[in-house]
Write a protein that holds these residues in place. Structure first.
Motif, short mmCIF file in Angstrom:
data_model
loop_
_atom_site.label_atom_id
_atom_site.label_comp_id
_atom_site.label_asym_id
_atom_site.label_seq_id
_atom_site.Cartn_x
_atom_site.Cartn_y
_atom_site.Cartn_z
N PHE A 203 6.29 -5.94 10.05
CA PHE A 203 7.43 -5.37 10.79
C PHE A 203 7.85 -4.04 10.20
CE2 PHE A 203 11.93 -4.70 11.62
CZ PHE A 203 11.94 -4.75 13.00
N GLY A 204 7.93 -3.96 8.89
CA GLY A 204 8.31 -2.72 8.23
C GLY A 204 7.34 -1.58 8.51
N VAL A 205 6.05 -1.91 8.49
CA VAL A 205 5.02 -0.91 8.79
C VAL A 205 5.23 -0.36 10.19
CG1 VAL A 205 2.53 -0.56 9.18
CG2 VAL A 205 3.31 -1.90 7.21
N MET A 206 5.48 -1.24 11.14
CA MET A 206 5.61 -0.83 12.55
C MET A 206 6.95 -0.14 12.83
SD MET A 206 2.72 -1.64 13.95
CE MET A 206 3.14 -1.36 15.66
N ILE B 278 1.67 -7.31 18.35
CA ILE B 278 0.35 -7.53 17.75
C ILE B 278 0.22 -6.74 16.44
CG2 ILE B 278 -2.13 -7.05 18.07
CD1 ILE B 278 -1.60 -7.68 21.10
N GLY B 279 0.79 -5.55 16.42
CA GLY B 279 0.74 -4.71 15.22
C GLY B 279 1.45 -5.33 14.03
N ILE B 280 2.54 -6.06 14.26
CA ILE B 280 3.23 -6.74 13.16
C ILE B 280 2.26 -7.69 12.47
CG2 ILE B 280 5.05 -8.40 12.59
CD1 ILE B 280 6.72 -7.10 14.87
N TRP B 281 1.56 -8.49 13.28
CA TRP B 281 0.59 -9.44 12.73
C TRP B 281 -0.59 -8.70 12.07
CZ3 TRP B 281 -4.38 -9.70 15.03
CH2 TRP B 281 -5.23 -10.65 14.45
N ALA B 282 -1.17 -7.74 12.78
CA ALA B 282 -2.37 -7.06 12.29
C ALA B 282 -2.09 -6.30 11.00
CB ALA B 282 -2.93 -6.13 13.37
N CYS B 283 -0.98 -5.58 10.95
CA CYS B 283 -0.67 -4.79 9.75
C CYS B 283 -0.29 -5.70 8.58
CB CYS B 283 0.44 -3.79 10.05
SG CYS B 283 -0.12 -2.46 11.16
N HIS B 284 0.40 -6.79 8.86
CA HIS B 284 0.73 -7.73 7.79
C HIS B 284 -0.54 -8.32 7.18
CE1 HIS B 284 3.09 -10.59 5.50
NE2 HIS B 284 2.26 -11.53 5.91
N ARG B 285 -1.40 -8.80 8.04
CA ARG B 285 -2.65 -9.43 7.57
C ARG B 285 -3.55 -8.42 6.83
NH1 ARG B 285 -5.58 -14.47 9.11
NH2 ARG B 285 -7.64 -14.11 8.25
N THR B 286 -3.65 -7.22 7.37
CA THR B 286 -4.49 -6.20 6.76
C THR B 286 -3.90 -5.73 5.43
OG1 THR B 286 -5.27 -5.54 8.93
CG2 THR B 286 -5.60 -3.96 7.15
N GLY B 287 -2.58 -5.55 5.39
CA GLY B 287 -1.93 -5.17 4.14
C GLY B 287 -2.15 -6.19 3.04
N GLN B 288 -2.08 -7.48 3.40
CA GLN B 288 -2.34 -8.54 2.42
C GLN B 288 -3.79 -8.48 1.94
OE1 GLN B 288 -1.13 -12.16 4.46
NE2 GLN B 288 0.65 -12.32 3.12
N ALA B 289 -4.71 -8.32 2.87
CA ALA B 289 -6.13 -8.29 2.51
C ALA B 289 -6.48 -7.09 1.63
CB ALA B 289 -7.00 -8.30 3.77
N LEU B 290 -5.77 -5.99 1.82
CA LEU B 290 -6.01 -4.78 1.03
C LEU B 290 -5.22 -4.77 -0.28
CD1 LEU B 290 -5.97 -2.05 3.83
CD2 LEU B 290 -7.93 -2.68 2.41
N ASN B 291 -4.31 -5.77 -0.45
CA ASN B 291 -3.37 -5.76 -1.58
C ASN B 291 -2.56 -4.48 -1.59
OD1 ASN B 291 -4.12 -8.32 -2.61
ND2 ASN B 291 -5.91 -7.39 -3.59
N SER B 292 -2.23 -4.00 -0.41
CA SER B 292 -1.46 -2.77 -0.22
C SER B 292 -0.66 -2.94 1.07
CB SER B 292 -2.43 -1.59 -0.12
OG SER B 292 -1.73 -0.38 0.08
N PRO B 293 0.61 -3.38 0.95
CA PRO B 293 1.38 -3.77 2.15
C PRO B 293 1.57 -2.68 3.21
CG PRO B 293 2.61 -4.22 0.12
CD PRO B 293 1.33 -3.56 -0.27
N ASP B 294 1.56 -1.42 2.80
CA ASP B 294 1.71 -0.33 3.78
C ASP B 294 0.61 0.70 3.51
OD1 ASP B 294 2.57 1.37 5.77
OD2 ASP B 294 4.56 1.71 4.93
N ASP B 295 -0.61 0.23 3.54
CA ASP B 295 -1.75 1.08 3.22
C ASP B 295 -1.87 2.23 4.21
OD1 ASP B 295 -4.23 1.00 1.33
OD2 ASP B 295 -5.02 1.55 3.30
N GLY B 296 -2.24 3.39 3.72
CA GLY B 296 -2.39 4.57 4.56
C GLY B 296 -3.44 4.43 5.65
N SER B 297 -4.39 3.52 5.44
CA SER B 297 -5.44 3.33 6.45
C SER B 297 -4.93 2.57 7.68
CB SER B 297 -6.63 2.59 5.85
OG SER B 297 -6.32 1.23 5.59
N MET B 298 -3.76 1.94 7.56
CA MET B 298 -3.20 1.22 8.71
C MET B 298 -2.44 2.22 9.57
SD MET B 298 -2.08 -2.44 7.07
CE MET B 298 -0.69 -1.82 6.17
N VAL B 299 -3.01 2.54 10.72
CA VAL B 299 -2.43 3.58 11.58
C VAL B 299 -2.01 3.05 12.95
CG1 VAL B 299 -3.66 5.45 10.40
CG2 VAL B 299 -4.72 4.33 12.39
N TRP B 300 -2.07 1.73 13.14
CA TRP B 300 -1.66 1.17 14.42
C TRP B 300 -0.20 1.52 14.71
CZ3 TRP B 300 -4.05 -0.14 18.55
CH2 TRP B 300 -3.43 -0.92 19.54
N ASP B 301 0.61 1.63 13.66
CA ASP B 301 2.01 2.00 13.82
C ASP B 301 2.15 3.40 14.42
OD1 ASP B 301 0.87 2.81 11.36
OD2 ASP B 301 2.80 2.90 10.36
#
Length: 181
Positions: A157-160, A85-108
């Motif tokens: 995937f990279g984020v996770m 689920i995190g692969i999907w969530a972080c990918h989608r959120t990174g795209q929406a933020l225009n920041s693929p590995d944004d610091g606010s994404m902590v599900w990983d």
């Protein structure tokens, strides 16, 4: 001659600007809510550490409150599902933020630290704190091959994945510690 009547295409615009993660942004889509650790990733100071603390607290509360549900085997299923689920969530959120590995994404961090906890428990509070510190060290310093994975694999995937490798390093330290001390 103005740009509208120019025979040449307009110059390419600069890359999209990074969006600022906010509570409103987080609540706009379930992927954001998950990727940003139910709000823990919105911490203005060290969001990765805040996400890891959330992981520790949620693991302790859930395992204590419902020990018959949150068994080690069930945690491993939750972690595997959470990784996917995190692969999907972080990918989608990174795209929406225009920041693929944004610091606010902590599900990983949450998934990886749950993995650490499920494999070191039962453990004293002191040992859990040591696991927290060791995990944060590996997650922040990114020794090889963590940094290589971080550069090589992009998107959700990279984020996770790099945090799973940091969890593996943490577990390796604890395996050596338990074996030789």
């Amino acid at each position: 001659m103005n740009q509208a009547s120019s025979p040449f295409p307009p110059p390419p615009s600069a890359s999209p600007r990074k969006r600022k993660p906010t509570p409103h942004f987080m609540l706009a889509h379930p992927a954001h809510w998950i990727a940003q650790g139910f709000g823990s990733g919105l911490s203005p100071i060290m969001p990765g550490t805040a996400g890891t603390l959330f992981a520790w607290l949620s693991y302790a509360v859930l395992s204590t409150r419902w020990p018959h549900v949150f068994t080690a085997a069930n945690w491993l299923v939750i972690i595997a599902a959470g990784f996917i689920i995190g692969i999907w969530a972080c990918h989608r959120t990174g795209q929406a933020l225009n920041s693929p590995d944004d610091g606010s994404m902590v599900w990983d961090e949450i998934i990886a630290f749950w993995l650490v906890l499920v494999l070191v428990m039962p453990a004293s509070l002191k040992t859990q704190f040591a696991a927290f510190l060791v995990f944060r060290f590996f997650d922040m310093v990114k020794p090889p091959p963590i940094a290589w994975f971080d550069r090589r694999f992009k998107g959700g995937f990279g984020v996770m994945w790099d945090d799973i490798v940091a969890a593996f390093y943490t577990l390796l330290v604890f395996a050596f510690w338990r074996t030789y001390w």
